[in-house]
Motif scaffolding. Sequence first.
Motif, PDB file in Angstrom:
ATOM      1  N   UNK A  76      -7.471 -21.829  -4.512  1.00 25.79           N
ATOM      2  CA  UNK A  76      -6.091 -21.353  -4.415  1.00 25.79           C
ATOM      3  C   UNK A  76      -6.043 -19.885  -4.025  1.00 25.79           C
ATOM      4  N   UNK A  77      -6.995 -19.095  -4.558  1.00 29.92           N
ATOM      5  CA  UNK A  77      -6.986 -17.671  -4.235  1.00 29.92           C
ATOM      6  C   UNK A  77      -7.254 -17.442  -2.758  1.00 29.92           C
ATOM      7  N   UNK A  78      -8.236 -18.155  -2.201  1.00 27.65           N
ATOM      8  CA  UNK A  78      -8.571 -17.925  -0.802  1.00 27.65           C
ATOM      9  C   UNK A  78      -7.416 -18.375   0.095  1.00 27.65           C
ATOM     10  N   UNK A  79      -6.689 -19.439  -0.310  1.00 30.77           N
ATOM     11  CA  UNK A  79      -5.533 -19.873   0.478  1.00 30.77           C
ATOM     12  C   UNK A  79      -4.432 -18.817   0.447  1.00 30.77           C
ATOM     13  N   UNK A  80      -4.261 -18.190  -0.728  1.00 30.74           N
ATOM     14  CA  UNK A  80      -3.176 -17.215  -0.887  1.00 30.74           C
ATOM     15  C   UNK A  80      -3.475 -15.895  -0.181  1.00 30.74           C
ATOM     16  N   UNK A  81      -4.740 -15.660   0.164  1.00 35.45           N
ATOM     17  CA  UNK A  81      -5.110 -14.363   0.752  1.00 35.45           C
ATOM     18  C   UNK A  81      -5.758 -14.535   2.120  1.00 35.45           C
ATOM     19  N   UNK A  82      -5.344 -15.576   2.866  1.00 37.91           N
ATOM     20  CA  UNK A  82      -5.971 -15.792   4.173  1.00 37.91           C
ATOM     21  C   UNK A  82      -5.586 -14.669   5.141  1.00 37.91           C
ATOM     22  N   UNK A  83      -6.430 -14.410   6.152  1.00 43.15           N
ATOM     23  CA  UNK A  83      -6.159 -13.317   7.088  1.00 43.15           C
ATOM     24  C   UNK A  83      -4.818 -13.519   7.792  1.00 43.15           C
ATOM     25  N   UNK A  84      -4.239 -12.428   8.239  1.00 41.32           N
ATOM     26  CA  UNK A  84      -2.961 -12.495   8.924  1.00 41.32           C
ATOM     27  C   UNK A  84      -2.064 -11.388   8.445  1.00 41.32           C
ATOM     28  N   UNK A  85      -1.013 -11.755   7.721  1.00 41.64           N
ATOM     29  CA  UNK A  85      -0.048 -10.773   7.254  1.00 41.64           C
ATOM     30  C   UNK A  85      -0.586  -9.956   6.099  1.00 41.64           C
ATOM     31  N   UNK A  86       0.222  -9.003   5.641  1.00 38.11           N
ATOM     32  CA  UNK A  86      -0.217  -8.157   4.531  1.00 38.11           C
ATOM     33  C   UNK A  86      -0.512  -8.965   3.264  1.00 38.11           C
ATOM     34  N   UNK A  87      -1.535  -8.570   2.537  1.00 37.17           N
ATOM     35  CA  UNK A  87      -1.857  -9.157   1.238  1.00 37.17           C
ATOM     36  C   UNK A  87      -0.957  -8.480   0.199  1.00 37.17           C
ATOM     37  N   UNK A  88      -0.424  -9.220  -0.767  1.00 41.00           N
ATOM     38  CA  UNK A  88       0.441  -8.573  -1.767  1.00 41.00           C
ATOM     39  C   UNK A  88      -0.231  -7.405  -2.491  1.00 41.00           C
ATOM     40  N   UNK A  89      -1.529  -7.551  -2.841  1.00 40.01           N
ATOM     41  CA  UNK A  89      -2.218  -6.452  -3.538  1.00 40.01           C
ATOM     42  C   UNK A  89      -3.679  -6.396  -3.117  1.00 40.01           C
ATOM     43  N   UNK A  90      -4.165  -5.187  -2.880  1.00 36.03           N
ATOM     44  CA  UNK A  90      -5.591  -4.960  -2.625  1.00 36.03           C
ATOM     45  C   UNK A  90      -6.101  -3.950  -3.635  1.00 36.03           C
ATOM     46  N   UNK A  91      -7.293  -4.228  -4.178  1.00 39.43           N
ATOM     47  CA  UNK A  91      -7.966  -3.305  -5.089  1.00 39.43           C
ATOM     48  C   UNK A  91      -9.278  -2.887  -4.433  1.00 39.43           C
ATOM     49  N   UNK A  92      -9.499  -1.583  -4.335  1.00 35.74           N
ATOM     50  CA  UNK A  92     -10.760  -1.089  -3.787  1.00 35.74           C
ATOM     51  C   UNK A  92     -11.711  -0.846  -4.948  1.00 35.74           C
ATOM     52  N   UNK A  93     -12.842  -1.574  -4.953  1.00 35.02           N
ATOM     53  CA  UNK A  93     -13.813  -1.455  -6.032  1.00 35.02           C
ATOM     54  C   UNK A  93     -13.711  -2.613  -7.007  1.00 35.02           C
ATOM     55  N   UNK A  94     -14.775  -2.774  -7.812  1.00 35.05           N
ATOM     56  CA  UNK A  94     -14.810  -3.834  -8.832  1.00 35.05           C
ATOM     57  C   UNK A  94     -15.341  -3.302 -10.165  1.00 35.05           C
ATOM     58  N   UNK A  95     -15.224  -1.988 -10.385  1.00 40.00           N
ATOM     59  CA  UNK A  95     -15.630  -1.402 -11.657  1.00 40.00           C
ATOM     60  C   UNK A  95     -14.578  -1.618 -12.734  1.00 40.00           C
ATOM     61  N   UNK A  96     -14.632  -0.819 -13.799  1.00 43.17           N
ATOM     62  CA  UNK A  96     -13.830  -1.089 -14.999  1.00 43.17           C
ATOM     63  C   UNK A  96     -12.324  -1.092 -14.725  1.00 43.17           C
ATOM     64  N   UNK A  97     -11.798   0.005 -14.162  1.00 45.82           N
ATOM     65  CA  UNK A  97     -10.363   0.054 -13.911  1.00 45.82           C
ATOM     66  C   UNK A  97      -9.925  -1.007 -12.931  1.00 45.82           C
ATOM     67  N   UNK A  98     -10.740  -1.245 -11.898  1.00 44.47           N
ATOM     68  CA  UNK A  98     -10.425  -2.250 -10.889  1.00 44.47           C
ATOM     69  C   UNK A  98     -10.392  -3.650 -11.497  1.00 44.47           C
ATOM     70  N   UNK A  99     -11.362  -3.947 -12.356  1.00 49.20           N
ATOM     71  CA  UNK A  99     -11.462  -5.283 -12.953  1.00 49.20           C
ATOM     72  C   UNK A  99     -10.275  -5.577 -13.869  1.00 49.20           C
ATOM     73  N   UNK A 100      -9.878  -4.591 -14.665  1.00 46.99           N
ATOM     74  CA  UNK A 100      -8.688  -4.749 -15.519  1.00 46.99           C
ATOM     75  C   UNK A 100      -7.470  -5.060 -14.658  1.00 46.99           C
TER      76      UNK A 100
END
Length: 545
Positions: free
Chosen positions: A34-58
């Motif tokens: 479901x996640x990959x379907x919701x974020x397929x290439x094309x239009x803007x993604x609702x939210x992008x997070x740069x990084x996967x550390x503590x603040x990003x993961x929360x």
Amino acid sequence: MGNMTSPLSRRRFLGFAALNSAALLGLNTISTTTASAATRPGGPVPAVIIGTGYGAAVTALRLGEAGIPTVMLEMGRLWDTPATDGNVFCNMLRPDGRAMWLKDRTLAPLASFLWMDVINHDIKRYPGVLDRVDHGDMSVYLGRGVGGGSLVNGAMAVVPKRNYFEEILPAVDAAEMYGKYFPRATSTLGVNHVDPDWFETCDSYQFARLSREHAHRAGLKTTFVPSVYDFDYLRREEAGEVPCSALAGEVIYGNNHGKRSLDKTYLADALGTGNVTIRAMHEVRAIRRDEARGYVLTVHRRDDSGEIVERTEIATERLFLGAGSLGSTELLLRARDTGTLPGLGAEIGQGWGPNGNVMLGRANHVWDTTGRTQSGMPALGIDSWDDPEHPVFAEIAPVPAGVELWVSLYLAITKNPERGHFSYDPATDSARLHWNAEQGQLSIQQAKALFDKINRTNGTIYRTDLFGDTRPFENRFTYHPLGGLLLGEATDDYGRVRGYPGLYVTDGSLIPGSTGVNPFVTITALAERNIERVLAEDRLTPVGS
């Protein structure tokens, strides 16, 4: 009620399944269907997070729970696939390319033993798990991979002293943090405590008990340190019941068993919401604002040799910076000074500090043995933070060499008000940290005052052979970079970047240079507080609404 699975444990199970299938298939995109379907290439993604550390993961978990399709971009690898030796990570005694990010040689903070260069090794260049970024008088250690710094730290999950927290972040409601967000963070991170009875008799912490005895003789206090390493797993390691990890020299280059890094907790939960996709080996290089598409990111994708194999763009309505003190600060400095986000203010790049980090070693008497078996995950600290003249919290660190070395090692965290700042260097297209050796002198003085007392009482001396020359104190590196995009200055009191709606900071760059303890629990709890407010006020749009 039978075998009902709670939503959280079911979610984590789904997250683990997504991580494992990506690892098995050698994929750099990790998601549920479901996640990959919701974020397929094309239009803007609702939210992008740069990084996967503590603040990003929360942030990813809470956005995912709120039904908001979210893409996380991580410049490092997904560390989930065993190499030919059967392990995902290498250890400190026999490092290989997995150890360091695109380096030809390991760069451990302990540089020598008896002045011999026997600790660091030549390695094959590879996008390994630990990076060291050098800035003149200061080197910064960073985790590279899905989970960020949680992959390479010592797992010490310490909540700061409340009075010091109130001093460094006066705009944040401390009662709310200590009553709500610190408990939420420690629970989700899987923080646990060592069994004090087992601690007194085990081999794993003989080194810590010796340092405790020496500290107590000098009239100093020690305290147990909570951890995200599973102490029950450690007990079974020592009993020979499970594969060794903390007892196999696995710390700064990753940990194969027992450690609750973010890919085992927050990130697994985030993936399990069905709304989060992680793209590994994707480095964000630039951010610009586009009236029609929102924030547009220039993204470089690397292969396993570290070569850039693709340059793409991704647009988003909401951008969360979780690339850490160096990464997030560099992105905004570059955007300001190259004119892609020209409205960013002079506060960008200010208020940086190394959390007062100082490493030192003491030489023990021949009858005072530290033990051949040493847990790589510390469980005890010397707590002298309330000393009005020389406040220090000193982790009692291992030297997991597998042989008796008669060395006691410490990472001291000191209270140093000195701050550095970053500027953008167009010649290298990178951020340059301005911090000089003089600014670290107070930290050395504070650590020296504490350990002079211990040495005097116990008739011991400093080791001067550990840092590549004859200095007893090493303060030219930090594991705990903090600041650059300060809360309430570069951002509002909840991490919203001033002048740019939909742009947020969610990592350690918000904290002004110091927490007095290992900072990851503070970063996690602060991110919990901030994203809760953002979701309540900023009208982010869930799937299907």
